[in-house]
Design a protein around this motif. Sequence first.
Motif, short mmCIF file in Angstrom:
data_model
loop_
_atom_site.label_atom_id
_atom_site.label_comp_id
_atom_site.label_asym_id
_atom_site.label_seq_id
_atom_site.Cartn_x
_atom_site.Cartn_y
_atom_site.Cartn_z
N UNK A 181 0.72 -1.22 -0.09
CA UNK A 181 -0.12 0.04 0.06
C UNK A 181 0.82 1.21 -0.02
N UNK A 182 1.96 1.23 0.77
CA UNK A 182 2.70 2.31 0.77
C UNK A 182 3.39 2.56 -0.45
N UNK A 183 3.81 1.53 -1.12
CA UNK A 183 4.67 1.55 -2.58
C UNK A 183 3.69 2.25 -3.41
N UNK A 184 2.47 1.79 -3.31
CA UNK A 184 1.56 2.40 -4.20
C UNK A 184 1.13 4.07 -3.96
N UNK A 185 1.08 4.18 -2.83
CA UNK A 185 0.93 5.78 -2.55
C UNK A 185 2.13 6.61 -2.74
N UNK A 186 3.35 6.11 -2.82
CA UNK A 186 4.50 6.94 -3.35
C UNK A 186 4.78 6.83 -4.62
N UNK A 187 4.18 5.79 -5.46
CA UNK A 187 4.16 5.75 -6.98
C UNK A 187 3.20 6.59 -7.61
N UNK A 188 1.75 6.62 -7.06
CA UNK A 188 0.61 7.00 -7.75
C UNK A 188 0.02 8.31 -7.07
N UNK A 189 0.18 8.51 -5.62
CA UNK A 189 -0.54 9.43 -4.88
C UNK A 189 0.34 10.70 -4.63
N UNK A 190 1.35 11.01 -5.81
CA UNK A 190 2.24 11.90 -5.47
C UNK A 190 2.11 12.99 -6.73
N UNK A 191 2.24 14.21 -6.52
CA UNK A 191 2.23 14.96 -7.90
C UNK A 191 3.84 14.78 -8.53
N UNK A 192 3.99 15.76 -9.63
CA UNK A 192 5.44 15.54 -10.59
C UNK A 192 6.36 15.76 -9.83
#
Length: 331
Positions: A181-192
């Motif tokens: 879950x954390x890996x998903x957040x840092x991959x897809x729940x951040x801006x450019x």
Amino acid sequence: MVDSGSAADTVAGASEREALKRIFPRLPESAATLVGPGDDAAVLAAPDGRFVVTTDMMVHGPDFRLAWSSPEDLGWKAAATNLSDVAAMGAVPTALVVAIAAPQTLPVSALEHIADGFRAACAELAPGCGVVGGDLSASDTLTLAVTAFGDLRGRGPVLRSGARPGDVVAVSGRLGAAAAGLRLLFAEAVDVDGVPDRERFAAVAAAHPDLVGAQLRPRPPVADGPLAADAGATAMLDLSDGLALDARRVAEASSVAIDLDRAALGDDPLTALTGGEDHGLLACFPPDTELPGGFRRVGTVRKGAGLLVDGHPFDERGGWDPYLEWDGHSG
């Protein structure tokens, strides 16, 4: 995810007394309370004559991001991480003491929702456990510090140092989901620029509620700690920092080798080994023990030292260390 309110409704606009008056009614009560909040200290019943105590902190930045966690998530996770440590000793959680340092711009309603998270976590994970006191202070960095207490109820504490060659190594709880879950957040729940983004977070949480939930609202198998103690567990600990890192701790404390079975670690054994924040329980049992609760076999204790996987040394450190892993950002 904190909604801003009027200046009068912020921590700066309310006195500590007024903020506490709004928080206390939302906090869970402890069945062990003899004297609750309102005096200089609480008084708890300790029928066993001993008590287990542990403490943990959550700091905005290395431990959570406000763009991803709601105030209720924070209360839940702060409770869950401490409840699991009590359970890992074979004890039943009885009470929490909570200290919060908050920016002056934080709405008091956010503190109320943090309290709601504590209440919900205690009700689901450790009924009868409650918040018996704490403190509020001001800080530029939102910080939650929790001390938890537990009752051994006549059991001996289960330490990390009791594993013996021939014991079965078992796990209760999920492996790797929080890290995924954390890996998903840092991959897809951040801006450019890699900064946590609320809108992107909402999309990720909607698409992957199970994995994101495992990271933001862990559900440790608290009841399985006392069950393991009753079943004769020889060693146990909370899987907060990852299976590989925590299994090495048992191996070192017990002067043995822990040999894990890769096939027992699920579809993604590397994440199961190296991911952190699962907050399950790792325990060792005598070889003929019927495993209690949700425990399942994942390996064997052997003579030697260190961590093995399928009989071969496993040298990846894995796990979570805030001194090594934090990138210095918040969000």
